[in-house]
Design a protein around this motif. Structure first.
Motif, PDB file in Angstrom:
ATOM      1  N   GLU A  21       1.284  -3.539  -7.065  1.00 16.58           N
ATOM      2  CA  GLU A  21       2.523  -2.859  -7.453  1.00 16.58           C
ATOM      3  C   GLU A  21       3.611  -3.071  -6.394  1.00 16.58           C
ATOM      4  OE1 GLU A  21       2.010   1.241  -8.407  1.00 16.58           O
ATOM      5  OE2 GLU A  21       0.246   0.877  -9.637  1.00 16.58           O
ATOM      6  N   GLY A  22       4.835  -3.210  -6.868  1.00 11.65           N
ATOM      7  CA  GLY A  22       5.968  -3.358  -5.959  1.00 11.65           C
ATOM      8  C   GLY A  22       6.132  -4.755  -5.408  1.00 11.65           C
ATOM      9  N   GLY A  36      10.788  -0.665   0.624  1.00  7.87           N
ATOM     10  CA  GLY A  36       9.794   0.388   0.800  1.00  7.87           C
ATOM     11  C   GLY A  36       8.777   0.039   1.868  1.00  7.87           C
ATOM     12  N   VAL A  47       5.275   0.626  -1.710  1.00  7.81           N
ATOM     13  CA  VAL A  47       5.701   1.919  -2.247  1.00  7.81           C
ATOM     14  C   VAL A  47       7.190   2.084  -1.983  1.00  7.81           C
ATOM     15  CG1 VAL A  47       5.418   4.424  -2.119  1.00  7.81           C
ATOM     16  CG2 VAL A  47       3.433   2.923  -1.849  1.00  7.81           C
ATOM     17  N   PRO A  48       8.024   2.181  -3.027  1.00 11.50           N
ATOM     18  CA  PRO A  48       9.476   2.276  -2.811  1.00 11.50           C
ATOM     19  C   PRO A  48       9.868   3.568  -2.119  1.00 11.50           C
ATOM     20  CG  PRO A  48       8.916   2.669  -5.116  1.00 11.50           C
ATOM     21  CD  PRO A  48       7.652   2.229  -4.443  1.00 11.50           C
ATOM     22  N   SER A  50      12.846   4.856  -2.471  1.00 12.47           N
ATOM     23  CA  SER A  50      13.744   5.551  -3.391  1.00 12.47           C
ATOM     24  C   SER A  50      13.655   4.850  -4.741  1.00 12.47           C
ATOM     25  CB  SER A  50      15.185   5.532  -2.871  1.00 12.47           C
ATOM     26  OG  SER A  50      15.635   4.193  -2.767  1.00 12.47           O
ATOM     27  N   GLY A  51      14.242   5.500  -5.763  1.00  8.81           N
ATOM     28  CA  GLY A  51      14.223   4.864  -7.073  1.00  8.81           C
ATOM     29  C   GLY A  51      14.089   5.880  -8.190  1.00  8.81           C
ATOM     30  N   TYR A  53      12.706   7.427 -11.900  1.00  8.76           N
ATOM     31  CA  TYR A  53      11.405   7.569 -12.562  1.00  8.76           C
ATOM     32  C   TYR A  53      11.372   6.685 -13.806  1.00  8.76           C
ATOM     33  CZ  TYR A  53       8.105   9.624 -15.859  1.00  8.76           C
ATOM     34  OH  TYR A  53       7.118   9.803 -16.796  1.00  8.76           O
ATOM     35  N   THR A 143      12.247  12.844  -4.556  1.00 12.66           N
ATOM     36  CA  THR A 143      12.310  11.449  -4.991  1.00 12.66           C
ATOM     37  C   THR A 143      11.008  11.087  -5.718  1.00 12.66           C
ATOM     38  OG1 THR A 143      13.636  10.954  -3.040  1.00 12.66           O
ATOM     39  CG2 THR A 143      12.647   9.087  -4.202  1.00 12.66           C
ATOM     40  N   SER A 145       9.337   8.480  -6.109  1.00 16.38           N
ATOM     41  CA  SER A 145       8.408   7.613  -5.380  1.00 16.38           C
ATOM     42  C   SER A 145       7.620   8.372  -4.309  1.00 16.38           C
ATOM     43  CB  SER A 145       9.181   6.461  -4.724  1.00 16.38           C
ATOM     44  OG  SER A 145      10.151   6.964  -3.823  1.00 16.38           O
ATOM     45  N   LYS A 146       8.065   9.603  -3.973  1.00 18.26           N
ATOM     46  CA  LYS A 146       7.366  10.395  -2.955  1.00 18.26           C
ATOM     47  C   LYS A 146       6.283  11.283  -3.573  1.00 18.26           C
ATOM     48  CE  LYS A 146      10.070   8.796   0.242  1.00 18.26           C
ATOM     49  NZ  LYS A 146      10.978   9.638   0.995  1.00 18.26           N
TER      50      LYS A 146
END
Length: 280
Positions: A21-22, A36, A47-48, A50-51, A53, A143, A145-146
């Protein structure tokens, strides 16, 4: 180093089998597709930081009613795509004219993504015992991604947060968090969640959160002694003989000083405030 900060388009590996992923593959090389934290252990995953959903089938999320149409509630799901809650997905049979009576604009719901088609039409449902309208507590946003860091490995972080704050906490995959409990506990839970979101990319997060919660409760926190690196240990051993000599010298001086101490004690015994008091 197993993790590092990367930017979109940054080269990560020549082994395309490790891509996860990513990332994306181009010319048999793996690159980061987002800004990320890249994990390079076993598989390459980014893992980003920010971004938005992106809804997926089966996600449990928190939505806010933004519009009521003839047969659908239009739901803000904190995504570039809106969610549709059809009247047939409401837990009880109601008439179209009564839709606003049960869910009106601004109401929050805990809902499930029932389906997402190729055109990103997002269908929601409330036909599940876990799902409901949210009528109490607080809803905050983090966020998206968090969210995995807030949940923790096997749910460890959120379990600790619930236990230490005595709050019920539901984390939607879209980054909306629903909390219920006493106001004082809710304040602490919210501050802790904000700290997790802010520092999720820094190593040692769990220890910092444990200490943060202890300090908030007035519990003394032991300061951890920094563990020496191998390089530091090697340097220490190289300097050790010289330091032993210094220590020995210091020990001798200390013994000599100790040997002189009885005379000083006698001098002190011959006068001072204690004798003046005894004379009285």
């Amino acid at each position: 180093m197993d993790k590092k900060l990367v930017i979109p388009g940054e080269f990560l590996s020549d082994d395309i089998k490790l891509a996860d992923e990513g990332t994306y593959v181009e010319d048999n090389k793996v690159f980061s597709s987002v800004f990320g934290i890249a994990s390079l252990k076993n598989h390459i995953k980014v893992v980003p930081l920010s971004g938005k959903y992106i809804p997926r089938h089966g996600d449990l999320i928190i939505g806010i009613i933004s519009e009521v149409s003839f047969s659908n509630w239009i739901v803000d799901i904190r995504s570039p795509y809106e969610g549709l809650l059809h009247i047939s997905e409401f837990p009880r049979r109601i008439d179209n004219s009564e839709m606003s009576k049960y869910l009106k604009v601004g109401d929050s719901i805990m809902t499930l993504v029932k389906d997402v088609d190729q055109s990103m039409k997002v269908e929601l449902t409330l036909n599940d015992q876990r799902l409901r309208q949210i009528k109490d507590g607080r809803v905050i946003e983090v966020t998206p991604s968090k969210v995995p860091r807030l949940i923790g490995r096997s749910g460890s972080m959120i379990a600790m947060l619930k236990n230490e704050t005595n709050c019920n906490i539901f984390i939607g995959q879209n980054g909306r968090v629903w909390l219920t409990g006493k106001d004082k506990n809710l304040d602490l839970a919210v501050r802790t969640i904000q700290k997790i979101e802010k520092e999720s990319h820094i190593p040692g997060l769990t220890d910092r959160i444990v200490n943060f919660l202890k300090e908030a409760k007035g519990i003394p926190v032991k300061q951890q002694v920094k563990k020496k690196t191998k390089k530091e240990e090697d340097r220490w051993h190289e300097q050790e003989p010289a330091e032993e000599t210094v220590d020995e010298k210091m020990t001798e001086e200390t013994v000599m000083e100790d040997a002189e101490e009885p005379e000083n004690v006698e001098e002190n015994k011959s006068g001072g405030i204690l004798d003046e008091l005894l004379d009285k």
